[in-house]
Design an enzyme around this catalytic site. Structure first.
Site, short mmCIF file in Angstrom:
data_model
loop_
_atom_site.label_atom_id
_atom_site.label_comp_id
_atom_site.label_asym_id
_atom_site.label_seq_id
_atom_site.Cartn_x
_atom_site.Cartn_y
_atom_site.Cartn_z
N HIS A 141 -53.82 18.06 22.60
CA HIS A 141 -52.53 18.27 23.25
C HIS A 141 -52.70 19.10 24.52
O HIS A 141 -53.72 19.78 24.69
CB HIS A 141 -51.55 19.00 22.32
CG HIS A 141 -50.96 18.10 21.27
ND1 HIS A 141 -51.62 17.80 20.10
CD2 HIS A 141 -49.77 17.45 21.21
CE1 HIS A 141 -50.86 16.99 19.37
NE2 HIS A 141 -49.74 16.77 20.01
N LYS A 145 -48.91 23.89 24.45
CA LYS A 145 -48.37 23.70 23.09
C LYS A 145 -48.59 24.98 22.29
O LYS A 145 -49.68 25.54 22.28
CB LYS A 145 -49.05 22.52 22.41
CG LYS A 145 -48.52 22.23 21.01
CD LYS A 145 -49.06 20.91 20.47
CE LYS A 145 -48.63 20.65 19.04
NZ LYS A 145 -47.18 20.56 18.87
P1 NAD Z 1 -41.17 23.63 26.26
O1 NAD Z 1 -41.75 25.01 26.13
O2 NAD Z 1 -41.36 22.88 27.53
O3 NAD Z 1 -39.58 23.71 25.99
C1 NAD Z 1 -38.98 24.54 25.03
C2 NAD Z 1 -37.67 25.03 25.64
O4 NAD Z 1 -36.91 25.69 24.61
C3 NAD Z 1 -37.85 26.06 26.77
O5 NAD Z 1 -37.20 25.58 27.95
C4 NAD Z 1 -37.20 27.32 26.22
O6 NAD Z 1 -36.55 28.10 27.23
C5 NAD Z 1 -36.19 26.74 25.24
N1 NAD Z 1 -35.71 27.69 24.24
C6 NAD Z 1 -36.35 28.75 23.69
N2 NAD Z 1 -35.54 29.38 22.83
C7 NAD Z 1 -34.36 28.70 22.83
C8 NAD Z 1 -33.13 28.87 22.13
N3 NAD Z 1 -32.95 29.85 21.24
N4 NAD Z 1 -32.12 27.98 22.38
C9 NAD Z 1 -32.29 26.98 23.26
N5 NAD Z 1 -33.45 26.77 23.95
C10 NAD Z 1 -34.46 27.63 23.73
O7 NAD Z 1 -41.74 22.80 25.01
P2 NAD Z 1 -41.83 21.21 24.83
O8 NAD Z 1 -43.15 20.73 25.32
O9 NAD Z 1 -40.59 20.59 25.37
O10 NAD Z 1 -41.87 21.10 23.24
C11 NAD Z 1 -40.80 21.59 22.45
C12 NAD Z 1 -41.13 21.39 20.98
O11 NAD Z 1 -41.15 19.99 20.68
C13 NAD Z 1 -42.49 21.93 20.52
O12 NAD Z 1 -42.37 22.48 19.23
C14 NAD Z 1 -43.36 20.69 20.48
O13 NAD Z 1 -44.43 20.80 19.56
C15 NAD Z 1 -42.36 19.66 20.00
N6 NAD Z 1 -42.66 18.26 20.28
C16 NAD Z 1 -42.27 17.38 19.34
C17 NAD Z 1 -42.43 16.03 19.56
C18 NAD Z 1 -41.93 15.05 18.53
O14 NAD Z 1 -42.05 13.83 18.71
N7 NAD Z 1 -41.35 15.53 17.42
C19 NAD Z 1 -43.02 15.57 20.73
C20 NAD Z 1 -43.41 16.50 21.69
C21 NAD Z 1 -43.23 17.85 21.46
#
Ligand code: NAD
Length: 236
Positions: A141, A145
């Site tokens: 990844h 992450k």
């Molecule tokens: P990222 O860090 O780019 O985005 C996370 C966002 O959440 C940030 O903008 C942050 O400010 C915000 N945030 C933090 N606390 C918050 C709160 N209390 N309320 C609202 N927003 C809040 O991360 P990302 O790359 O977008 O990944 C997010 C999650 O999704 C990770 O856990 C990742 O592992 C997961 N993910 C899952 C899949 C899937 O298919 N299920 C795919 C990709 C990523």
């Protein structure tokens, strides 16, 4: 029209979800929740404020491992169905969310990977492990992450026979990739999936938003939506 709250809307996944949901004719983003987003009419710094200001039917959460549990509880308490993509929930937390979802009117769908190809990879790996029980997983990844091993690797290992060691690689340039390597007598089998962009997750997210209201309690994984409840690998 399905009103949708997107939590983590300023993140990499959240931005893609806002665009994908907004492009669906029967869905509308009614609030974007993220403390990192600049102020705007539809932006809220926390989920409680968005729940109060809107009457959404579904919320999609792609935030961070330390906030996802409390967000999911808040959704269930508010009677809003949740589609949870954030990884890092513990088994105990998932069990508690299952209890809470079964006790109230709102449903939850938690999937470690919304890419259809990744769901197929997990299914093929589970099938292969019944014939070649020695296997290891390499998951790769992007280097921002927060959790390791990935939720997808943990779920893949959980669906496979035997102990499956997991190796995690974090490097810039990567999105989300996984190899399952199975070894037998004089042969190996490699099953590989690559998410080349975050768009790969969007058809699965949109499907989950459309169907979560029809799936009482907690659904784990996209398998029941893609293959039906009675197929192997579904539900778990
Ligand atoms: P990222 O860090 O780019 O985005 C996370 C966002 O959440 C940030 O903008 C942050 O400010 C915000 N945030 C933090 N606390 C918050 C709160 N209390 N309320 C609202 N927003 C809040 O991360 P990302 O790359 O977008 O990944 C997010 C999650 O999704 C990770 O856990 C990742 O592992 C997961 N993910 C899952 C899949 C899937 O298919 N299920 C795919 C990709 C990523």
């Amino acid at each position: 029209m399905i009103g949708v709250i997107v939590t983590g809307a300023g993140g990499r996944m959240g931005e893609a979800v806002v665009a994908a949901v907004g492009a669906e004719p029967d869905m509308e983003v009614v609030a974007r929740v993220d403390p990192a987003l600049p102020a705007a009419a539809d932006v809220h710094g926390d989920l409680a404020s968005a729940l109060e200001a809107t009457s959404a039917r579904v919320a999609v959460d792609f935030t961070q491992p330390h906030v996802v549990f409390e967000n999911a509880v808040a959704l269930l308490d508010a009677g809003v169905h949740g589609v949870i993509g954030t990884t890092g929930l513990s088994d105990d937390q998932v069990a508690e969310l299952r209890e809470r979802a079964e006790a109230g009117p709102a449903n939850l769908l938690i999937a470690p990977n919304f890419a259809v190809g990744a769901v197929l990879m997990m299914r093929f790996a589970a099938e292969a492990s019944r014939h070649m029980p020695k296997a290891e997983i390499i998951e790769l990844h992007h280097d921002r992450k927060l959790d390791a091993p990935s939720g997808t690797a943990l779920r893949t290992g959980g669906l496979m026979e035997g102990e499956v060691p997991i190796h995690s690689v974090r490097l810039p340039g990567l999105v989300a990739h996984q190899q399952v390597i199975l070894g037998g007598l004089g042969e190996t089998l490699t099953i590989r999936h690559d998410s080349l962009s975050r768009e790969s997750f969007m058809p699965g997210v949109v499907l989950a938003v459309r169907e979560v209201s029809d799936r009482p309690g907690l659904t784990v994984g996209l398998e029941p939506l893609l293959f039906g409840e009675d197929q192997p690998g579904g539900g778990g």
